[in-house]
Design an enzyme around this catalytic site. Structure first.
Site: not given
Ligand code: NDP
Length: 309
Positions: A133, A136-137
């Site tokens: 992701c 997200c990261d």
């Protein structure tokens, strides 16, 4: 055993549905499923969930949601639903311990599972340089070098997103062309920070403290086949997601990729009292905050439905 409302799944959608349903006195039963806490538990820190200015550890966030559900009377079972019959109400669910539950209303929040290549090293470096992701990261890879695997729209979107943060992005594509839509292809090919490695597959990852590089193979089986190491700091999988919708296929409508289709932007599946929330019904956004919001909607719909019975 009969319950008014059962919620399947313990990601942000399932837990939020349980918080809302619990506060509405529906005494929901929530089945945690295969991965308690859902997909977020395989990432590290969450920086884009509103309300946590300093960010929050993903497991801590999910644990807080779990406690919040329990506070309002949700019964959490650590079971897996292995079979369902939604042909008529009450709806029937069979669990992995051979027990059977029935319910008047059901919220399907079983999520989606990111696909991985199946390399041992993906598990070894999970959360230490391997991610599925970028949203997200990606932030952890500012000014670093990353690789994205895949040639579809998701991979191109993630490569573009990461190019806004990282110093260099390699896109590892197994074929000699991208599968993504024309506009996404153009964005990738015109981005000076992105280099596309066509006809390339990943054999493994290496690094002492987290990912430091990938072992790649170019044109496997071809005359010019060669293996080489590519130094990178992050390895992002974008080879598709699999929505966990199989159990409900005979009854719910799904799109061509298996995502449950709901009515408009509501969580209604078309089956009275059965709702779908979170990533199992979201092929596009796949964000915790959006899953949480759809869980709230599903619980509000369930409450209205149960009142009407
Ligand atoms: P896709 O299935 O479209 O693409 C998956 C990509 O991963 C393909 O390039 C595929 O290669 C590659 N791949 C699959 N398995 C492997 C493997 N084992 N090793 C290496 N590469 C692999 O998935 P997406 O998630 O990209 O998209 C899903 C759907 O969502 C699509 O319909 C897409 O259009 C849509 N979408 C739309 C967006 C938008 O409109 N903005 C954004 C994101 C998704 P190959 O081509 O060789 O099969």
């Amino acid at each position: 055993m009969h319950h008014r409302l059962i919620i399947l799944g313990s990601g942000p959608a399932g837990y939020t549905a349980a918080i809302y349903a619990g506060r509405a006195n529906l005494a929901p039963v929530l089945l945690e499923g295969m991965q308690p806490g859902g997909q977020l538990t395989i990432t590290t820190e969450i920086e884009n969930f509103p309300g946590f200015a300093e960010g929050i550890d993903a497991n801590e966030l999910m644990d807080q949601m779990r406690q919040q559900c329990e506070r309002f009377g949700t019964t959490i079972l650590s079971n897996l639903c292995v079979k369902a019959d939604l042909s008529q109400s009450p709806y029937r669910l069979w669990l992995d311990d051979d027990s059977e539950l029935t319910c008047d209303s059901l919220i399907i929040a079983t999520g989606a599972t990111a696909k991985y290549l199946g390399l041992e090293d993906e598990k070894k470096y999970m959360g230490q340089g391997v991610s599925a992701c970028a949203t997200c990261d990606g932030f952890f890879y500012r000014k670093k070098v990353v690789a994205v695997v895949g040639g579809g729209d998701t991979a191109c979107e993630e490569a573009n997103y990461l190019a806004g943060l990282a110093s260099k992005v390699y896109l590892i594509v197994r074929k000699d062309h991208l599968r993504a839509s024309q506009i996404m292809q153009e964005r990738v090919l015109n981005n000076p920070k992105i280099e596309v490695l066509f006809l390339t597959n990943t054999l493994g990852l290496y690094g002492e403290n987290g990912v430091e590089g990938a072992h790649l193979i170019y044109n496997k089986g071809g005359e010019d086949e060669r293996t080489y190491d590519l130094p990178i700091d992050g390895f992002f999988l974008a080879i598709g997601h699999k929505p966990n919708s199989e159990l409900f296929l005979p009854w719910v409508k799904i799109n061509e990729n298996g995502y449950i289709m709901t009515e408009g932007d509501s969580p209604r599946t078309g089956i009275p009292g059965v709702y779908a929330a979170g990533d199992v019904a979201d092929p596009h956004y796949r964000q915790a905050v959006i899953a949480a919001a759809s869980g709230a909607k599903a619980a509000m719909e369930a409450e209205k439905y149960l009142q009407g019975l």
